[in-house]
Motif scaffolding. Sequence first.
Motif, PDB file in Angstrom:
ATOM      1  N   ILE A  12       0.860  -1.180   0.000  1.00 27.00           N
ATOM      2  CA  ILE A  12       0.000   0.000   0.000  1.00 27.00           C
ATOM      3  C   ILE A  12       0.897   1.231   0.000  1.00 27.00           C
ATOM      4  CG2 ILE A  12      -1.849   1.234   1.185  1.00 27.00           C
ATOM      5  CD1 ILE A  12      -2.603  -1.395   2.560  1.00 27.00           C
ATOM      6  N   GLY A  13       0.842   1.984  -1.088  1.00 23.69           N
ATOM      7  CA  GLY A  13       1.697   3.148  -1.242  1.00 23.69           C
ATOM      8  C   GLY A  13       2.861   2.840  -2.172  1.00 23.69           C
ATOM      9  N   ASP A  39      -2.475   2.298  -4.522  1.00 26.29           N
ATOM     10  CA  ASP A  39      -2.196   3.715  -4.311  1.00 26.29           C
ATOM     11  C   ASP A  39      -3.401   4.509  -4.807  1.00 26.29           C
ATOM     12  OD1 ASP A  39       0.731   5.317  -3.819  1.00 26.29           O
ATOM     13  OD2 ASP A  39      -0.886   6.509  -4.708  1.00 26.29           O
ATOM     14  N   THR A  59      -6.967   0.874  -6.237  1.00 26.51           N
ATOM     15  CA  THR A  59      -6.903   2.151  -5.538  1.00 26.51           C
ATOM     16  C   THR A  59      -7.540   2.086  -4.152  1.00 26.51           C
ATOM     17  OG1 THR A  59      -8.960   2.843  -6.622  1.00 26.51           O
ATOM     18  CG2 THR A  59      -6.884   3.503  -7.672  1.00 26.51           C
ATOM     19  N   TYR A  61      -7.518   0.133  -0.722  1.00 26.79           N
ATOM     20  CA  TYR A  61      -6.718  -0.837   0.030  1.00 26.79           C
ATOM     21  C   TYR A  61      -7.572  -1.957   0.614  1.00 26.79           C
ATOM     22  CZ  TYR A  61      -8.238   1.257   4.477  1.00 26.79           C
ATOM     23  OH  TYR A  61      -8.978   1.693   5.548  1.00 26.79           O
ATOM     24  N   VAL A  75       3.263  -1.453   4.275  1.00 25.10           N
ATOM     25  CA  VAL A  75       2.608  -0.142   4.337  1.00 25.10           C
ATOM     26  C   VAL A  75       3.680   0.925   4.135  1.00 25.10           C
ATOM     27  CG1 VAL A  75       1.314   1.484   5.768  1.00 25.10           C
ATOM     28  CG2 VAL A  75       0.776  -0.964   5.858  1.00 25.10           C
ATOM     29  N   THR A  77       3.107   4.374   3.178  1.00 24.09           N
ATOM     30  CA  THR A  77       2.315   5.582   2.944  1.00 24.09           C
ATOM     31  C   THR A  77       2.904   6.749   3.738  1.00 24.09           C
ATOM     32  OG1 THR A  77       0.861   5.086   4.803  1.00 24.09           O
ATOM     33  CG2 THR A  77       0.246   4.185   2.656  1.00 24.09           C
ATOM     34  N   LYS A  78       2.199   7.870   3.735  1.00 28.29           N
ATOM     35  CA  LYS A  78       2.582   8.973   4.605  1.00 28.29           C
ATOM     36  C   LYS A  78       2.367   8.573   6.064  1.00 28.29           C
ATOM     37  CE  LYS A  78       1.743  12.692   1.299  1.00 28.29           C
ATOM     38  NZ  LYS A  78       0.980  13.938   0.991  1.00 28.29           N
ATOM     39  N   MET A  81      -1.029   7.845   8.059  1.00 30.84           N
ATOM     40  CA  MET A  81      -1.896   6.709   7.735  1.00 30.84           C
ATOM     41  C   MET A  81      -1.334   5.380   8.225  1.00 30.84           C
ATOM     42  SD  MET A  81      -4.704   7.604   6.336  1.00 30.84           S
ATOM     43  CE  MET A  81      -5.238   6.024   5.660  1.00 30.84           C
ATOM     44  N   GLN A  82      -0.134   5.382   8.739  1.00 33.03           N
ATOM     45  CA  GLN A  82       0.548   4.109   8.990  1.00 33.03           C
ATOM     46  C   GLN A  82      -0.078   3.300  10.123  1.00 33.03           C
ATOM     47  OE1 GLN A  82       4.916   5.408   7.227  1.00 33.03           O
ATOM     48  NE2 GLN A  82       4.642   5.322   9.430  1.00 33.03           N
ATOM     49  N   THR A  98       5.735  -2.001   8.270  1.00 32.25           N
ATOM     50  CA  THR A  98       5.364  -0.597   8.143  1.00 32.25           C
ATOM     51  C   THR A  98       6.604   0.277   8.072  1.00 32.25           C
ATOM     52  OG1 THR A  98       3.455  -1.088   9.547  1.00 32.25           O
ATOM     53  CG2 THR A  98       3.931   1.221   9.137  1.00 32.25           C
TER      54      THR A  98
END
Length: 220
Positions: A12-13, A39, A59, A61, A75, A77-78, A81-82, A98
């Motif tokens: 994811i990401g 994403d 798109t 998750y 994971v 992502t930013k 969101m983790q 993560t």
Amino acid sequence: MSSVEKTTFGIIGVGGIAQSQHLPNMARAPHIRLKTVCDLREDLLNDMQRHFNVPEAVTDYKELLADPEIEAVIVATKEDMQVLLSVEVLNAGKHVYTEKPLADKPEHVEAVVHAQKKAGKMAGVGFNRRMAPAYRKAKEILHADGGPRNIHYRLADEYWMWGRGFPPGIRVIIEVCHVFDLMRWFTDSNPVSIYCVESRADDEIVTMKFESGCVASIMT
């Protein structure tokens, strides 16, 4: 010759850290089958799907988490969101890795720990310095002599070039957190005090004292 048993992954990401590290590493790892990339940015998602020859791209998750074939999820992502995504991955019965830092509050980390224990799955965070052969050898040498008593760590890179567009305070999130983890690993103990002074944003000296008695300074 027996074939290598593979674990099926999703990610994811697919931004910078995924493109520079996770996607290339998974593409060449003999024990990983990357089935799905996810994403919100469809153009980037489609580019990464084609570039790394990934079977599926989504798109949402939740579609990835609903796939019974996927056993583990990265994971990437930013930071904001983790925690949410890590908990959802674990609640879906899958292992999770993560990106760092996992969270900015202890209670958020504890939510992931609770989900991990409840799911009985593995949860890892991307603190990779302790895996480096040079650091592992350094720890071996230090502990053969009774353990570290005083550590100085200086970050000397080109941050003022590649990081000039980042907002103040981001350096600790993307880099210095690695050193905090490394100090805990070197000392095999937790910090009991921490103090920071700065001459300008992201130009700092941090001092830490650990339960073991070791004192560490970090120049960033």
